[in-house]
Design a protein around this motif. Structure first.
Motif, PDB file in Angstrom:
ATOM      1  N   ALA A  79       0.867  -1.094  -0.004  1.00  0.00           N
ATOM      2  CA  ALA A  79       0.026   0.122  -0.281  1.00  0.00           C
ATOM      3  C   ALA A  79       0.612   1.019   0.006  1.00  0.00           C
ATOM      4  O   ALA A  79       0.752   2.283  -0.456  1.00  0.00           O
ATOM      5  CB  ALA A  79      -1.016  -0.196   1.583  1.00  0.00           C
ATOM      6  N   TRP A  80       1.864   0.818   1.008  1.00  0.00           N
ATOM      7  CA  TRP A  80       3.365   2.156   0.834  1.00  0.00           C
ATOM      8  C   TRP A  80       3.710   2.441  -0.145  1.00  0.00           C
ATOM      9  O   TRP A  80       3.325   3.813  -1.058  1.00  0.00           O
ATOM     10  CB  TRP A  80       3.706   2.372   1.679  1.00  0.00           C
ATOM     11  CG  TRP A  80       4.855   3.546   2.141  1.00  0.00           C
ATOM     12  CD1 TRP A  80       6.178   3.608   1.267  1.00  0.00           C
ATOM     13  CD2 TRP A  80       4.332   5.215   2.562  1.00  0.00           C
ATOM     14  NE1 TRP A  80       6.842   4.858   1.600  1.00  0.00           N
ATOM     15  CE2 TRP A  80       5.325   5.133   2.070  1.00  0.00           C
ATOM     16  CE3 TRP A  80       3.770   4.996   2.510  1.00  0.00           C
ATOM     17  CZ2 TRP A  80       6.109   6.536   2.549  1.00  0.00           C
ATOM     18  CZ3 TRP A  80       3.834   6.465   3.459  1.00  0.00           C
ATOM     19  CH2 TRP A  80       4.256   7.443   3.187  1.00  0.00           C
ATOM     20  N   LEU A  81       3.701   1.992  -1.143  1.00  0.00           N
ATOM     21  CA  LEU A  81       3.881   2.076  -2.888  1.00  0.00           C
ATOM     22  C   LEU A  81       3.274   2.662  -3.386  1.00  0.00           C
ATOM     23  O   LEU A  81       3.727   3.467  -4.251  1.00  0.00           O
ATOM     24  CB  LEU A  81       4.908   0.621  -3.244  1.00  0.00           C
ATOM     25  CG  LEU A  81       6.074  -0.421  -2.598  1.00  0.00           C
ATOM     26  CD1 LEU A  81       6.052  -1.582  -3.201  1.00  0.00           C
ATOM     27  CD2 LEU A  81       7.496   0.332  -2.918  1.00  0.00           C
ATOM     28  N   SER A  82       1.783   2.703  -3.261  1.00  0.00           N
ATOM     29  CA  SER A  82       1.003   3.574  -3.964  1.00  0.00           C
ATOM     30  C   SER A  82       0.575   4.391  -3.602  1.00  0.00           C
ATOM     31  O   SER A  82       0.193   5.215  -3.704  1.00  0.00           O
ATOM     32  CB  SER A  82       0.119   2.193  -4.516  1.00  0.00           C
ATOM     33  OG  SER A  82      -0.146   0.812  -5.280  1.00  0.00           O
ATOM     34  N   PHE A  83       1.029   4.708  -2.422  1.00  0.00           N
ATOM     35  CA  PHE A  83      -0.314   6.092  -1.848  1.00  0.00           C
ATOM     36  C   PHE A  83       1.182   6.897  -1.765  1.00  0.00           C
ATOM     37  O   PHE A  83       1.128   8.212  -1.483  1.00  0.00           O
ATOM     38  CB  PHE A  83      -0.166   5.639   0.100  1.00  0.00           C
ATOM     39  CG  PHE A  83      -0.935   6.871   0.478  1.00  0.00           C
ATOM     40  CD1 PHE A  83      -2.129   6.925  -0.195  1.00  0.00           C
ATOM     41  CD2 PHE A  83      -0.602   7.113   1.719  1.00  0.00           C
ATOM     42  CE1 PHE A  83      -3.141   7.841   0.974  1.00  0.00           C
ATOM     43  CE2 PHE A  83      -0.918   7.942   2.275  1.00  0.00           C
ATOM     44  CZ  PHE A  83      -2.109   8.347   2.094  1.00  0.00           C
ATOM     45  N   ARG A  84       2.363   6.586  -2.364  1.00  0.00           N
ATOM     46  CA  ARG A  84       3.321   7.540  -2.273  1.00  0.00           C
ATOM     47  C   ARG A  84       2.359   8.709  -3.465  1.00  0.00           C
ATOM     48  O   ARG A  84       3.186   9.991  -3.692  1.00  0.00           O
ATOM     49  CB  ARG A  84       4.843   6.947  -2.391  1.00  0.00           C
ATOM     50  CG  ARG A  84       5.143   6.800  -1.611  1.00  0.00           C
ATOM     51  CD  ARG A  84       7.290   6.528  -1.675  1.00  0.00           C
ATOM     52  NE  ARG A  84       7.334   5.286  -2.992  1.00  0.00           N
ATOM     53  CZ  ARG A  84       8.241   4.580  -2.476  1.00  0.00           C
ATOM     54  NH1 ARG A  84       9.046   4.608  -1.658  1.00  0.00           N
ATOM     55  NH2 ARG A  84       8.151   3.959  -3.775  1.00  0.00           N
ATOM     56  N   ASP A  85       2.030   7.447  -4.568  1.00  0.00           N
ATOM     57  CA  ASP A  85       1.189   8.605  -6.460  1.00  0.00           C
ATOM     58  C   ASP A  85       0.745   9.747  -5.042  1.00  0.00           C
ATOM     59  O   ASP A  85       0.528  10.817  -5.508  1.00  0.00           O
ATOM     60  CB  ASP A  85       1.125   7.709  -6.854  1.00  0.00           C
ATOM     61  CG  ASP A  85       2.248   6.781  -7.263  1.00  0.00           C
ATOM     62  OD1 ASP A  85       3.071   7.245  -7.954  1.00  0.00           O
ATOM     63  OD2 ASP A  85       1.918   5.972  -8.611  1.00  0.00           O
ATOM     64  N   VAL A  86      -0.508   8.587  -3.772  1.00  0.00           N
ATOM     65  CA  VAL A  86      -1.054  10.169  -3.558  1.00  0.00           C
ATOM     66  C   VAL A  86      -1.199  11.112  -3.175  1.00  0.00           C
ATOM     67  O   VAL A  86      -0.752  12.704  -3.464  1.00  0.00           O
ATOM     68  CB  VAL A  86      -2.218   9.318  -2.657  1.00  0.00           C
ATOM     69  CG1 VAL A  86      -3.246  10.147  -1.993  1.00  0.00           C
ATOM     70  CG2 VAL A  86      -2.762   7.964  -3.159  1.00  0.00           C
ATOM     71  N   LEU A  87       0.174  10.967  -2.204  1.00  0.00           N
ATOM     72  CA  LEU A  87       0.947  11.906  -1.588  1.00  0.00           C
ATOM     73  C   LEU A  87       1.597  12.359  -2.182  1.00  0.00           C
ATOM     74  O   LEU A  87       1.998  13.896  -2.137  1.00  0.00           O
ATOM     75  CB  LEU A  87       1.890  11.502  -0.101  1.00  0.00           C
ATOM     76  CG  LEU A  87       1.590  10.477   0.833  1.00  0.00           C
ATOM     77  CD1 LEU A  87       3.086  10.181   1.136  1.00  0.00           C
ATOM     78  CD2 LEU A  87       0.603  11.645   1.479  1.00  0.00           C
ATOM     79  N   GLU A  88       2.240  11.803  -3.487  1.00  0.00           N
ATOM     80  CA  GLU A  88       3.385  13.318  -4.819  1.00  0.00           C
ATOM     81  C   GLU A  88       2.028  14.115  -5.345  1.00  0.00           C
ATOM     82  O   GLU A  88       2.094  16.063  -5.998  1.00  0.00           O
ATOM     83  CB  GLU A  88       3.801  12.627  -5.597  1.00  0.00           C
ATOM     84  CG  GLU A  88       4.180  13.179  -6.330  1.00  0.00           C
ATOM     85  CD  GLU A  88       5.596  13.610  -6.020  1.00  0.00           C
ATOM     86  OE1 GLU A  88       5.927  14.825  -7.154  1.00  0.00           O
ATOM     87  OE2 GLU A  88       6.299  13.512  -5.203  1.00  0.00           O
ATOM     88  N   HIS A  89       0.352  13.854  -5.813  1.00  0.00           N
ATOM     89  CA  HIS A  89      -0.024  14.007  -6.731  1.00  0.00           C
ATOM     90  C   HIS A  89      -1.364  14.827  -6.420  1.00  0.00           C
ATOM     91  O   HIS A  89      -1.545  15.961  -6.936  1.00  0.00           O
ATOM     92  CB  HIS A  89      -0.179  13.537  -8.562  1.00  0.00           C
ATOM     93  CG  HIS A  89       0.888  13.010  -9.071  1.00  0.00           C
ATOM     94  ND1 HIS A  89       1.069  13.965  -9.677  1.00  0.00           N
ATOM     95  CD2 HIS A  89       1.532  11.639  -8.647  1.00  0.00           C
ATOM     96  CE1 HIS A  89       2.460  12.902 -10.271  1.00  0.00           C
ATOM     97  NE2 HIS A  89       2.387  12.387  -9.211  1.00  0.00           N
ATOM     98  N   ALA A  90      -1.910  14.678  -5.281  1.00  0.00           N
ATOM     99  CA  ALA A  90      -2.938  15.103  -4.485  1.00  0.00           C
ATOM    100  C   ALA A  90      -3.154  16.434  -4.024  1.00  0.00           C
ATOM    101  O   ALA A  90      -4.055  16.853  -4.176  1.00  0.00           O
ATOM    102  CB  ALA A  90      -4.083  14.049  -3.727  1.00  0.00           C
TER     103      ALA A  90
END
Length: 389
Positions: A262-273
């Motif tokens: 989940a963290w590997l994917s959630f980094r995309d959320v933290l980057e672009h959201a």
């Protein structure tokens, strides 16, 4: 790419440097040698220059260049356009905001292939870099990190092509579906700047908004699938293929494995959201009630910032595979409340972000297929994926 002379000398004029020459081709060293022997001086950016103020000296240098080029087998090509660096500077000065212009020369035709990775385009600029010799480019960059690419329009005696490079967060740009189309610019800098400002830059902003949104939604979709599987296993006491858990003490290890993923994917959320949320104004949409959900999402991002900072610091350090996996699991477990908040409020985020497309009306059309919408609950025993999970 069509065949070109093995050694070329491309001549143009510059208001700052006078006569500008670019050696180009597979045997560009021969062209450069002819320029040096004719009296041209190499600039820091790689171009060869000669002043035009002294008419007799210029004519003498021109005659010398013709002879030296012949001796070294180089073809002289006189451009009908001013030096590309000059046009790039004029264009940058006319764009909204503060822009810088940087010239880059490609002596060897193969060097331009290095631009294909960061290029974010599905129009003529991409085709030019694939099929035409491009001896020089200008990078245009503003304070917000937007980076554009400018070249002379191949096969034409005037005009230019302007396109975009992808932001640094993206490296998979080939045939990316949201890529903006490059634009043909006229040779008049003022008109070109107006066209870029009113046409290309807005389309670029919309494309980047949509790409960021899809990146976040796909990340949440990946997390959701694994999260629902894990919750079903914990509730039923069975693996995805229906086999009972041998020992309930296996659940914490499964949770750590999920947290790593989940963290590997959630980094995309933290980057672009964050930038997407900054554009959302629920009161101006048909769903003002989403304001509370967006506040929760913003707080979830803020709560995860310290974990993200630690991840970024450790990412540059040397880790064993096992050690890095343990660190990601720790980050994922720390961010789990934020992840669950984003899963719970994803529908509100999606409709508000779609309504916040830059420069356009409210996006009230149906959401893209495949991406996050309200999903049905998973069955108690998820379908087997061919292995215990």
């Amino acid at each position: 790419m069509p065949p070109t002379p093995l050694a070329q000398i491309i001549l143009s004029t510059s208001r700052a440097h006078g006569l500008v020459a670019i050696p180009h081709g597979e045997q560009h060293r021969q062209a450069a040698r002819a320029l040096e022997e004719a009296g041209f001086q190499r600039n820091p950016d790689g171009a060869f220059v000669a002043p035009l103020a002294d008419g007799p000296a210029t004519r003498q240098m021109g005659r010398a260049l013709v002879h030296r080029a012949h001796e070294h087998g180089a073809t002289i090509i006189t451009s009908t356009r001013p030096c590309l660096a000059d046009f790039g500077e004029d264009l940058a000065a006319g764009l909204p905001g503060t822009w810088s212009a940087r010239m880059e020369l490609h002596y060897h035709p193969a060097v331009q292939e290095d631009l294909l990775g960061p290029l974010w385009d599905n129009g003529d600029l991409l085709q030019a870099l694939l099929h035409d010799p491009v001896p020089g480019v200008v990078f245009l960059r503003n304070s917000a990190g937007t980076e554009l690419l400018l070249i002379e329009r191949p096969g034409h005696s005037s005009g230019y092509l302007l396109g975009a490079l992808a932001p640094e967060a993206y490296d998979d740009n080939w045939e990316e579906p949201h890529a903006p189309r490059s634009i043909v610019l006229p040779g008049e800098p003022d008109l070109a700047a107006r066209l870029a400002a009113t046409s290309f830059l807005p389309s670029y902003s919309r494309a980047l908004h949509q790409r960021r949104l899809d990146t976040v939604l796909r990340a949440l979709e990946r997390i959701r699938a694994e999260y629902e599987t894990l919750q079903a296993i914990k509730a039923s006491g069975r693996y995805s293929d229906g086999i009972p858990l041998a020992d309930s003490r296996m659940v914490p290890e499964m949770e750590r494995t999920f947290a790593d993923y989940a963290w590997l994917s959630f980094r995309d959320v933290l980057e672009h959201a964050p930038v997407l949320l900054s554009r959302c104004h629920p009161a101006a949409t048909p769903w003002p009630q989403d304001a509370a959900a967006l506040d929760r999402l913003r707080q979830a991002l803020a709560d995860s910032q310290e974990t993200r900072n630690e991840d970024q610091e450790l990412r540059g350090a040397l880790f064993s595979v096992g050690g890095w996996k343990q660190a990601r699991s720790r980050f994922g477990l720390a961010a789990l409340p934020a992840i669950e908040t984003w899963l719970a409020d994803s529908a509100a985020f999606q409709r508000q972000a779609r309504a916040a497309v830059p420069g356009g009306p409210l996006a009230l059309s149906a959401p893209s297929p495949r991406l996050l919408t309200t999903r049905p609950a998973s069955p108690a025993v998820p379908r087997s994926s061919g292995a215990h999970r």
